[in-house]
Design a protein around this motif. Structure first.
Motif, PDB file in Angstrom:
ATOM      1  N   LEU A   1      -3.655  12.684   5.118  1.00 12.59           N
ATOM      2  CA  LEU A   1      -4.338  13.779   5.810  1.00 12.59           C
ATOM      3  C   LEU A   1      -3.485  14.280   6.974  1.00 12.59           C
ATOM      4  N   GLY A   2      -2.799  13.372   7.638  1.00 14.42           N
ATOM      5  CA  GLY A   2      -1.873  13.760   8.706  1.00 14.42           C
ATOM      6  C   GLY A   2      -0.730  14.623   8.172  1.00 14.42           C
ATOM      7  N   TYR A   3      -0.232  14.277   6.988  1.00 18.05           N
ATOM      8  CA  TYR A   3       0.805  15.107   6.360  1.00 18.05           C
ATOM      9  C   TYR A   3       0.253  16.486   6.023  1.00 18.05           C
ATOM     10  N   PHE A   4      -1.003  16.531   5.571  1.00 16.75           N
ATOM     11  CA  PHE A   4      -1.640  17.813   5.279  1.00 16.75           C
ATOM     12  C   PHE A   4      -1.689  18.669   6.544  1.00 16.75           C
ATOM     13  N   ARG A   5      -2.017  18.046   7.671  1.00 21.09           N
ATOM     14  CA  ARG A   5      -2.038  18.777   8.941  1.00 21.09           C
ATOM     15  C   ARG A   5      -0.642  19.346   9.236  1.00 21.09           C
ATOM     16  N   ALA A  35     -10.825  21.161  -0.190  1.00 18.92           N
ATOM     17  CA  ALA A  35     -10.943  22.344   0.665  1.00 18.92           C
ATOM     18  C   ALA A  35     -10.766  23.606  -0.193  1.00 18.92           C
ATOM     19  N   GLU A  36     -11.725  23.846  -1.063  1.00 18.84           N
ATOM     20  CA  GLU A  36     -11.602  24.894  -2.070  1.00 18.84           C
ATOM     21  C   GLU A  36     -11.505  26.314  -1.488  1.00 18.84           C
ATOM     22  N   PRO A  37     -12.304  26.704  -0.485  1.00 20.18           N
ATOM     23  CA  PRO A  37     -12.125  28.062   0.062  1.00 20.18           C
ATOM     24  C   PRO A  37     -10.711  28.291   0.615  1.00 20.18           C
ATOM     25  N   LEU A  38     -10.158  27.292   1.279  1.00 17.09           N
ATOM     26  CA  LEU A  38      -8.789  27.400   1.789  1.00 17.09           C
ATOM     27  C   LEU A  38      -7.805  27.488   0.634  1.00 17.09           C
ATOM     28  N   THR A  75     -11.221  24.218   8.597  1.00 11.23           N
ATOM     29  CA  THR A  75     -11.244  23.242   7.509  1.00 11.23           C
ATOM     30  C   THR A  75     -10.627  21.924   7.949  1.00 11.23           C
ATOM     31  N   LEU A  76      -9.490  21.995   8.603  1.00 15.73           N
ATOM     32  CA  LEU A  76      -8.813  20.791   9.074  1.00 15.73           C
ATOM     33  C   LEU A  76      -9.699  20.017  10.047  1.00 15.73           C
ATOM     34  N   ALA A  77     -10.382  20.717  10.937  1.00 11.38           N
ATOM     35  CA  ALA A  77     -11.272  20.046  11.887  1.00 11.38           C
ATOM     36  C   ALA A  77     -12.372  19.279  11.146  1.00 11.38           C
TER      37      ALA A  77
END
Length: 139
Positions: A22-26, A64-67, A105-107
């Motif tokens: 998840l950190g990599y996604f950020r 996170a489908e909308p994103l 989304t990230l939050a």
């Protein structure tokens, strides 16, 4: 905004590596959004494709489908513009929606991933807590 079933499936599959991924996604997401915005300002359709594609795939991994759908829309517009040798003005509205959606989304994802989510409790008045001084009774 988040398909929690997909999110929980990813969390189960990734196990102890979930928070790290998840950190990599950020990190990747911040870079991808910045690259998309820069490519849009420069009018470079080809430069939109890879960061939009990357963001789409990573967002889907976490539900996170909308994103993911917004990133896919930008990617498709950019690919069409590359084929037509055109500039990507028609992606402008989608690109302007991208950063706020990514941040929101990230939050949500990070809040859900926090180990403190289920253990947060308000501190009773007069009771010391981290960063708080205990107040003696009668004051």
């Amino acid at each position: 905004m988040v398909d929690w079933t997909a999110y929980n499936a990813a969390r189960a599959e990734l196990g102890s590596g979930f928070v790290r991924i998840l950190g990599y996604f950020r990190e990747d997401g911040v870079k991808s959004v910045a690259a998309i915005e820069a490519a849009m300002r420069a009018g470079q359709a080809a430069a939109l494709v890879i960061p939009a594609h990357t963001l789409k795939g990573e967002a889907r991994q976490f539900g996170a489908e909308p994103l993911a759908m917004l990133a896919e829309t930008i990617e498709v517009i950019a690919r069409d513009c590359v084929e037509r040798q055109d500039t990507p003005e028609q992606a402008l509205e989608d690109v302007t929606k991208l950063r706020p959606l990514f941040e929101e989304t990230l939050a949500l994802l990070e809040r859900e991933a926090s180990p403190l989510v289920t253990t947060r409790r308000p501190v009773a008045p007069g009771v010391g807590g981290f960063g708080r001084r205990a107040v003696p009774s009668g004051q």
